[in-house]
Design a protein around this motif. Structure first.
Motif, PDB file in Angstrom:
ATOM      1  N   ASP A 132     -20.104 -29.942  16.117  1.00 27.06           N
ATOM      2  CA  ASP A 132     -21.317 -29.614  16.860  1.00 27.06           C
ATOM      3  C   ASP A 132     -21.714 -28.178  16.520  1.00 27.06           C
ATOM      4  O   ASP A 132     -21.024 -27.492  15.755  1.00 27.06           O
ATOM      5  CB  ASP A 132     -21.121 -29.820  18.366  1.00 27.06           C
ATOM      6  CG  ASP A 132     -19.985 -28.980  18.944  1.00 27.06           C
ATOM      7  OD1 ASP A 132     -19.770 -27.845  18.460  1.00 27.06           O
ATOM      8  OD2 ASP A 132     -19.308 -29.448  19.881  1.00 27.06           O
ATOM      9  N   VAL A 133     -22.825 -27.734  17.061  1.00 22.62           N
ATOM     10  CA  VAL A 133     -23.357 -26.416  16.694  1.00 22.62           C
ATOM     11  C   VAL A 133     -22.362 -25.313  17.028  1.00 22.62           C
ATOM     12  O   VAL A 133     -22.146 -24.379  16.235  1.00 22.62           O
ATOM     13  CB  VAL A 133     -24.704 -26.169  17.404  1.00 22.62           C
ATOM     14  CG1 VAL A 133     -25.198 -24.754  17.115  1.00 22.62           C
ATOM     15  CG2 VAL A 133     -25.740 -27.190  16.958  1.00 22.62           C
ATOM     16  N   GLU A 134     -21.725 -25.405  18.188  1.00 24.43           N
ATOM     17  CA  GLU A 134     -20.764 -24.376  18.587  1.00 24.43           C
ATOM     18  C   GLU A 134     -19.558 -24.358  17.654  1.00 24.43           C
ATOM     19  O   GLU A 134     -19.085 -23.284  17.246  1.00 24.43           O
ATOM     20  CB  GLU A 134     -20.307 -24.623  20.028  1.00 24.43           C
ATOM     21  CG  GLU A 134     -19.345 -23.570  20.550  1.00 24.43           C
ATOM     22  CD  GLU A 134     -18.925 -23.828  21.989  1.00 24.43           C
ATOM     23  OE1 GLU A 134     -18.004 -23.131  22.460  1.00 24.43           O
ATOM     24  OE2 GLU A 134     -19.512 -24.726  22.631  1.00 24.43           O
ATOM     25  N   GLU A 135     -19.055 -25.542  17.299  1.00 17.04           N
ATOM     26  CA  GLU A 135     -17.903 -25.617  16.395  1.00 17.04           C
ATOM     27  C   GLU A 135     -18.265 -25.103  15.002  1.00 17.04           C
ATOM     28  O   GLU A 135     -17.451 -24.457  14.334  1.00 17.04           O
ATOM     29  CB  GLU A 135     -17.408 -27.060  16.316  1.00 17.04           C
ATOM     30  CG  GLU A 135     -16.756 -27.544  17.600  1.00 17.04           C
ATOM     31  CD  GLU A 135     -16.473 -29.036  17.585  1.00 17.04           C
ATOM     32  OE1 GLU A 135     -15.542 -29.473  18.282  1.00 17.04           O
ATOM     33  OE2 GLU A 135     -17.206 -29.775  16.880  1.00 17.04           O
ATOM     34  N   GLU A 136     -19.480 -25.390  14.580  1.00 13.02           N
ATOM     35  CA  GLU A 136     -19.928 -24.897  13.275  1.00 13.02           C
ATOM     36  C   GLU A 136     -19.942 -23.370  13.255  1.00 13.02           C
ATOM     37  O   GLU A 136     -19.523 -22.742  12.271  1.00 13.02           O
ATOM     38  CB  GLU A 136     -21.319 -25.449  12.974  1.00 13.02           C
ATOM     39  CG  GLU A 136     -21.818 -25.143  11.578  1.00 13.02           C
ATOM     40  CD  GLU A 136     -23.142 -25.821  11.280  1.00 13.02           C
ATOM     41  OE1 GLU A 136     -23.839 -25.352  10.354  1.00 13.02           O
ATOM     42  OE2 GLU A 136     -23.489 -26.804  11.967  1.00 13.02           O
ATOM     43  N   GLN A 137     -20.399 -22.772  14.346  1.00 12.76           N
ATOM     44  CA  GLN A 137     -20.421 -21.314  14.424  1.00 12.76           C
ATOM     45  C   GLN A 137     -19.004 -20.740  14.457  1.00 12.76           C
ATOM     46  O   GLN A 137     -18.741 -19.671  13.890  1.00 12.76           O
ATOM     47  CB  GLN A 137     -21.211 -20.866  15.660  1.00 12.76           C
ATOM     48  CG  GLN A 137     -22.700 -21.181  15.587  1.00 12.76           C
ATOM     49  CD  GLN A 137     -23.355 -20.611  14.337  1.00 12.76           C
ATOM     50  OE1 GLN A 137     -23.146 -19.444  13.993  1.00 12.76           O
ATOM     51  NE2 GLN A 137     -24.148 -21.432  13.662  1.00 12.76           N
ATOM     52  N   LEU A 138     -18.081 -21.445  15.112  1.00  8.37           N
ATOM     53  CA  LEU A 138     -16.685 -21.004  15.124  1.00  8.37           C
ATOM     54  C   LEU A 138     -16.109 -20.996  13.709  1.00  8.37           C
ATOM     55  O   LEU A 138     -15.399 -20.064  13.315  1.00  8.37           O
ATOM     56  CB  LEU A 138     -15.849 -21.922  16.022  1.00  8.37           C
ATOM     57  CG  LEU A 138     -16.026 -21.772  17.533  1.00  8.37           C
ATOM     58  CD1 LEU A 138     -15.263 -22.876  18.267  1.00  8.37           C
ATOM     59  CD2 LEU A 138     -15.530 -20.404  17.995  1.00  8.37           C
ATOM     60  N   ILE A 266     -10.798 -25.954  16.681  1.00 14.01           N
ATOM     61  CA  ILE A 266     -11.627 -27.159  16.578  1.00 14.01           C
ATOM     62  C   ILE A 266     -10.707 -28.373  16.569  1.00 14.01           C
ATOM     63  O   ILE A 266      -9.852 -28.507  15.686  1.00 14.01           O
ATOM     64  CB  ILE A 266     -12.489 -27.113  15.302  1.00 14.01           C
ATOM     65  CG1 ILE A 266     -13.430 -25.898  15.362  1.00 14.01           C
ATOM     66  CG2 ILE A 266     -13.282 -28.396  15.133  1.00 14.01           C
ATOM     67  CD1 ILE A 266     -14.194 -25.645  14.081  1.00 14.01           C
ATOM     68  N   THR A 279     -20.781 -33.461   8.620  1.00 13.58           N
ATOM     69  CA  THR A 279     -21.645 -32.512   9.320  1.00 13.58           C
ATOM     70  C   THR A 279     -22.882 -32.191   8.488  1.00 13.58           C
ATOM     71  O   THR A 279     -24.006 -32.147   9.004  1.00 13.58           O
ATOM     72  CB  THR A 279     -20.869 -31.219   9.632  1.00 13.58           C
ATOM     73  OG1 THR A 279     -19.735 -31.540  10.454  1.00 13.58           O
ATOM     74  CG2 THR A 279     -21.746 -30.211  10.359  1.00 13.58           C
ATOM     75  N   ARG A 283     -26.734 -33.006   9.660  1.00 12.96           N
ATOM     76  CA  ARG A 283     -27.708 -31.924   9.833  1.00 12.96           C
ATOM     77  C   ARG A 283     -28.986 -32.209   9.031  1.00 12.96           C
ATOM     78  O   ARG A 283     -30.099 -31.949   9.500  1.00 12.96           O
ATOM     79  CB  ARG A 283     -27.108 -30.592   9.379  1.00 12.96           C
ATOM     80  CG  ARG A 283     -25.968 -30.092  10.228  1.00 12.96           C
ATOM     81  CD  ARG A 283     -26.433 -29.560  11.575  1.00 12.96           C
ATOM     82  NE  ARG A 283     -25.294 -29.031  12.310  1.00 12.96           N
ATOM     83  CZ  ARG A 283     -24.521 -29.754  13.114  1.00 12.96           C
ATOM     84  NH1 ARG A 283     -24.773 -31.043  13.285  1.00 12.96           N
ATOM     85  NH2 ARG A 283     -23.505 -29.208  13.755  1.00 12.96           N
TER      86      ARG A 283
END
Length: 323
Positions: A132-138, A266, A279, A283
C-alpha cells in the motif's frame, strides 16, 4: 593369455557434441532458467542412453518411457523431463533426420494419467499481494541512497527501487547491462533482452528513477575504472555488478528483498521481490494506463494474463478477451 575386462562406457558429459548442440539451440529460443533446467534433464537422458546401449537419435517412445520410469519421480517431474526431451528431439530433428518425436507421446500419456487420477489439487486463486502507499514509502525510506554511499552500498538499494518502479522480474534485473539502460533527457527507458520466454521489450523509466540511475552510473563507472576496467568494457558488464564484474543471481535478489522488506516492518516480506512487481502493475492500472500497454511493460504473453491477475483493479468482468 588373459584379456583385460571390458570397461563400461563413460557417460556423456557436457563435452558431448549432441548435448552441446541441443543446449545451444534451446538457449536460442528459451530463457536462462528453461535452458538450465532442460539441459540438466537432457544430460541425464543422454547418460542413461549411453549406459543401456540405446542410440538417442533412433530411440522410440518406449525407450523414453523406460527412462522416465527409471527414477522415483513425481508426475510433475516426469512431465518436465519429457518436455525437455521433447525439445531435444524438436531441435535435433534435422540433424537426426527424424519426423516423429518419441518424447511427445510419452509426455502426453503421463499428462493424461495425471489428469485421470486427479493430479495435484490447484490452490484457490488469491489476489496478488501489493504494497500500500504507506508500505511503499517505508521501502523507499529504508532504501534511500545518499551521496556518501559507495557502489557496493548502493547496489542492493538501487536494484529494489528499480524493481518497484519498473516491474521487472528479478532475473531480468540481474541480467541488465549498462548498454540496456538509456537515460535520455526526455524519455528514458530500459531494454529487457532476456525476458521470460526469450522475449525482448522496453520499459519507460520514472523520471525520479532515471535521476537516481544517472548518479548510480557515475559511481559505477568511477568504481570500475578504479578496479582496472576500461570505459569501453563497462557497458557490456552487468549493470549491478561488483568490482569484479559479477552480478547478483535471482536467489540473491530474492534474499535482499525479503531482508529489506522485513527490516522496513512490511509483513509481506515473504513474497520477496515479486510483491514489487505486483505493486508496479497495480499502480499503473490505477493510474489509468491501458491494460494493453501495462501488458507490454510487464512482459506478459497475453493481455488475458493481466486481466486474470489484476481483475480486482481493472474491473474488466464485461470484457471478452479474444482467443
Amino acid at each position: 593369455m588373459k584379456t583385460a575386462p571390458l570397461q563400461p562406457e563413460k557417460p556423456r558429459t557436457t563435452a558431448d557434441p549432441v548435448y552441446a548442440e541441443a543446449c545451444r539451440r534451446i538457449a536460442a529460443v528459451s530463457n536462462a532458467n528453461t535452458t538450465r533446467t532442460y539441459g540438466s534433464r537432457i544430460k541425464g537422458y543422454l547418460q542413461w542412453c549411453r549406459t543401456v546401449g540405446i542410440a538417442p537419435e533412433s530411440a522410440v517412445a518406449d525407450a523414453v518411457r523406460d527412462y522416465l520410469g527409471s527414477a522415483p519421480w513425481s508426475a510433475a517431474t516426469k512431465i518436465t523431463t519429457a518436455a525437455a526431451l521433447e525439445a531435444l528431439y524438436d531441435v535435433m530433428e534435422g540433424t537426426w533426420a527424424r519426423t516423429d518425436n518419441p518424447a511427445r507421446e510419452a509426455r502426453l500419456q503421463i499428462q493424461k494419467e495425471k489428469n485421470r487420477f486427479g493430479g495435484r489439487q490447484r490452490k484457490p486463486t488469491k489476489l496478488p499481494s501489493t504494497l500500500d502507499v504507506e508500505e511503499e514509502q517505508l521501502l523507499l525510506a529504508i532504501t534511500q541512497i545518499t551521496p556518501s554511499q559507495d557502489l557496493l552500498a548502493r547496489r542492493p538499494h538501487q536494484i529494489l527501487r528499480l524493481l518497484l518502479w519498473t516491474g521487472l522480474r528479478r532475473e531480468e534485473a540481474a541480467n541488465l547491462t549498462a548498454n540496456d539502460i538509456r537515460l535520455l533527457a526526455e524519455a528514458p527507458y530500459l531494454r529487457v533482452k532476456q525476458g521470460k520466454g526469450g522475449k525482448e521489450r522496453t520499459v519507460p523509466l520514472h523520471l525520479r528513477l532515471a535521476d537516481e540511475l544517472r548518479d548510480y552510473s557515475i559511481v559505477r563507472e568511477d568504481t570500475l575504472a578504479s578496479a582496472g576496467y576500461k570505459s569501453s568494457e563497462t557497458g557490456a558488464l552487468p549493470y549491478f555488478c561488483n568490482t569484479k564484474g559479477k552480478t547478483y543471481d535471482g536467489s540473491s535478489i530474492y534474499r535482499i528483498a525479503q531482508r529489506t522488506l522485513r527490516k522496513a516492518g512490511i509483513d509481506k516480506w515473504q513474497m520477496g521481490p515479486h510483491v514489487l512487481r505486483h505493486t508496479f502493475a497495480t499502480r499503473q492500472l490505477q493510474a489509468g494506463i491501458p491494460p494493453a500497454i501495462v501488458k507490454l511493460w510487464m512482459g506478459h504473453k497475453d493481455v488475458s494474463v493481466l486481466f486474470k491477475t489484476y481483475e480486482h483493479v481493472t474491473q474488466c468482468d464485461s470484457i471478452v478477451v479474444p482467443v
